[in-house]
Each structure stands twice: as C-alpha cells, then as structure tokens.
Scaffold this active site. Sequence first.
Site, PDB file in Angstrom:
ATOM      1  N   GLY A 203       0.743  -1.222  -0.051  1.00 24.39           N
ATOM      2  CA  GLY A 203      -0.039  -0.049  -0.007  1.00 24.39           C
ATOM      3  C   GLY A 203       0.975   1.526  -0.028  1.00 24.39           C
ATOM      4  O   GLY A 203       0.523   2.420  -0.581  1.00 24.39           O
TER       5      GLY A 203
ATOM      6  N   ASP B 298      -4.273   1.691  10.855  1.00 25.96           N
ATOM      7  CA  ASP B 298      -5.783   1.300  11.248  1.00 25.96           C
ATOM      8  C   ASP B 298      -5.733   0.755  12.575  1.00 25.96           C
ATOM      9  O   ASP B 298      -5.900   1.746  13.673  1.00 25.96           O
ATOM     10  CB  ASP B 298      -6.240   0.118  10.189  1.00 25.96           C
ATOM     11  CG  ASP B 298      -7.711  -0.155  10.366  1.00 25.96           C
ATOM     12  OD1 ASP B 298      -8.359   0.553  11.192  1.00 25.96           O
ATOM     13  OD2 ASP B 298      -8.105  -1.291   9.672  1.00 25.96           O
TER      14      ASP B 298
ATOM     15  N   PHE C 220     -13.732   2.293   5.560  1.00 25.32           N
ATOM     16  CA  PHE C 220     -13.112   1.584   4.463  1.00 25.32           C
ATOM     17  C   PHE C 220     -12.642   2.585   3.251  1.00 25.32           C
ATOM     18  O   PHE C 220     -13.759   3.202   2.752  1.00 25.32           O
ATOM     19  CB  PHE C 220     -13.292   0.447   4.019  1.00 25.32           C
ATOM     20  CG  PHE C 220     -12.238  -0.634   3.147  1.00 25.32           C
ATOM     21  CD1 PHE C 220     -11.377  -1.214   3.900  1.00 25.32           C
ATOM     22  CD2 PHE C 220     -12.305  -0.682   1.744  1.00 25.32           C
ATOM     23  CE1 PHE C 220     -10.244  -1.784   3.199  1.00 25.32           C
ATOM     24  CE2 PHE C 220     -11.499  -1.397   1.416  1.00 25.32           C
ATOM     25  CZ  PHE C 220     -10.292  -2.066   1.892  1.00 25.32           C
ATOM     26  N   VAL C 221     -11.166   2.664   2.831  1.00 25.07           N
ATOM     27  CA  VAL C 221     -10.947   3.579   1.989  1.00 25.07           C
ATOM     28  C   VAL C 221      -9.955   3.141   0.816  1.00 25.07           C
ATOM     29  O   VAL C 221      -9.273   1.875   1.256  1.00 25.07           O
ATOM     30  CB  VAL C 221     -10.335   5.034   2.408  1.00 25.07           C
ATOM     31  CG1 VAL C 221     -11.197   5.904   3.269  1.00 25.07           C
ATOM     32  CG2 VAL C 221      -9.036   4.587   2.989  1.00 25.07           C
TER      33      VAL C 221
HETATM   34  P1  IMP Z   1      -3.544  -2.161  10.852  1.00 26.74           P
HETATM   35  O1  IMP Z   1      -2.081  -3.264  10.965  1.00 26.74           O
HETATM   36  O2  IMP Z   1      -4.703  -2.689  11.250  1.00 26.74           O
HETATM   37  O3  IMP Z   1      -2.991  -0.628  11.440  1.00 26.74           O
HETATM   38  O4  IMP Z   1      -3.569  -2.285   9.366  1.00 26.74           O
HETATM   39  C1  IMP Z   1      -2.708  -1.744   8.434  1.00 26.74           C
HETATM   40  C2  IMP Z   1      -3.023  -2.219   7.012  1.00 26.74           C
HETATM   41  O5  IMP Z   1      -4.057  -2.528   6.741  1.00 26.74           O
HETATM   42  C3  IMP Z   1      -2.433  -1.227   6.121  1.00 26.74           C
HETATM   43  O6  IMP Z   1      -1.096  -0.949   5.835  1.00 26.74           O
HETATM   44  C4  IMP Z   1      -3.362  -1.332   4.929  1.00 26.74           C
HETATM   45  O7  IMP Z   1      -2.815  -2.290   4.064  1.00 26.74           O
HETATM   46  C5  IMP Z   1      -4.668  -1.975   5.470  1.00 26.74           C
HETATM   47  N1  IMP Z   1      -5.851  -1.166   5.830  1.00 26.74           N
HETATM   48  C6  IMP Z   1      -6.195  -0.874   7.001  1.00 26.74           C
HETATM   49  N2  IMP Z   1      -7.203   0.080   6.797  1.00 26.74           N
HETATM   50  C7  IMP Z   1      -7.429  -0.208   5.187  1.00 26.74           C
HETATM   51  C8  IMP Z   1      -8.493   0.642   4.604  1.00 26.74           C
HETATM   52  O8  IMP Z   1      -9.473   1.506   4.691  1.00 26.74           O
HETATM   53  N3  IMP Z   1      -8.423   0.615   3.123  1.00 26.74           N
HETATM   54  C9  IMP Z   1      -7.351  -0.382   2.582  1.00 26.74           C
HETATM   55  N4  IMP Z   1      -6.498  -1.152   3.342  1.00 26.74           N
HETATM   56  C10 IMP Z   1      -6.410  -0.790   4.743  1.00 26.74           C
END
Ligand code: IMP
Length: 181
Positions: free
Chosen positions: A51, A109, A158-159
């Site tokens: 991403g 996230d 979600f984005v």
């Molecule tokens: P975390 O480990 O829960 O903080 O999630 C981080 C990873 O989840 C990011 O690097 C993204 O790849 C993916 N992610 C989290 N939220 C979104 C979203 O809204 N859209 C797309 N990918 C997301």
Amino acid sequence: MKKSDSIQIHDLSFVPLISEEAIQAQVNIIGQQLTERYQGKNPLFISILSGAFVFASDLIRAFDSHCEIGFVKLSSYAGTRSSGDVQTVMGLSKDLRDRHLIVVEDIVDTGRTLHFFLEHLRSQNPASICTVTCLRKPEAAQFPVPVDFVCFDIEDKFVVGYGLDYDDLGRNLAGIWQVLE
Ligand code: IMP
C-alpha cells in the site's frame, strides 16, 4: 470519469474523500519537515508494501537531501477487515544498525502492522526510528504506536486509492475514496 462520481469496486461503492491536490500539499509539508530534521544524515526510508509504495515515492521526491529507500512486505489484511496475524513476507536486505530509519505506512488502522514492525526494527539497533503515515483511523486504534507524521486522520471507514486497495483494485486512483455505507 468526473472527480465527483462514485466508483464501484466489486460489491462496494466509493465516494471521493481526499483530493490528489490535498494529498500532495500534505506530502510537500512533511517532506520539508523531514528534510530539515535529517539534513546530512542519509536516512533510510522503509516503505511497507504494497500500500505505501505510492506515498513513499512521492515522499522521497519531496525530501531534498541524500536518502536511501528499502521495501518490506508485511500483510495483515484480507478484504476489508484485518485478519489478525502479521507476517513478514519479504524482508529488508540492508544492515539497519546505526541507521536513521523513516518508516512509511499507507494507513494506520488498528496499529498492529506498525507495532509488530517497530519491534522488529528496534531489535536491529538503528540510530533512530521515525514513523510517517498517509492516513490514520484514530477510532480503530488497538495498539499504541508512535506516529510522528500523519497527513490525514480519517473516520473508521474503509478507503481505497493512492496505493490502498480493495482486493487488489483501486491502488491507481490518484485521490482517496471512502466506502459508501
Ligand atoms: P493495521 O495493522 O490494522 O494498522 O492495518 C494496516 C494495514 O491494513 C495497512 O497498511 C493497509 O494495508 C490495510 N488497511 C487498513 N485500513 C485500510 C483501508 O481502509 N483500506 C485499505 N487497506 C487498509
């Protein structure tokens, strides 16, 4: 496609949230701040794939001094929800000892990915670690991770776009689009 149109990806509709211009303005501000902080230090930017590759490529070009970039592939997501496990899929080949590291994330996230990755980095004895994310969802936070630079705090929805995907689609959108609920 007009900028105000909604777009469809699989079963979900998305509407514009943050424009390309607004993102670039924030990237330039953070790029300048990093330039001042890391002048003469040859920092190593570490982009978390997949991403963050779009954000990282803009950010290093807004950084006006010598720097290096490396990539690491971690994965914790399937569809629109975090799957729980964080795994290193592809590691860094560079020696991190005594390096100034700038970790570049697309979105924080729950914070699980960054939390895990920072633990891994600290064990390599770098000179310093700084974290930069394009987006952050404060309401979704479950792991206390230090984030030094954030372009935008957004709602817990979600984005896609600017490198972020929904089942691998949407990464090439220039702005950020939010799911229509
Ligand atoms: P975390 O480990 O829960 O903080 O999630 C981080 C990873 O989840 C990011 O690097 C993204 O790849 C993916 N992610 C989290 N939220 C979104 C979203 O809204 N859209 C797309 N990918 C997301």
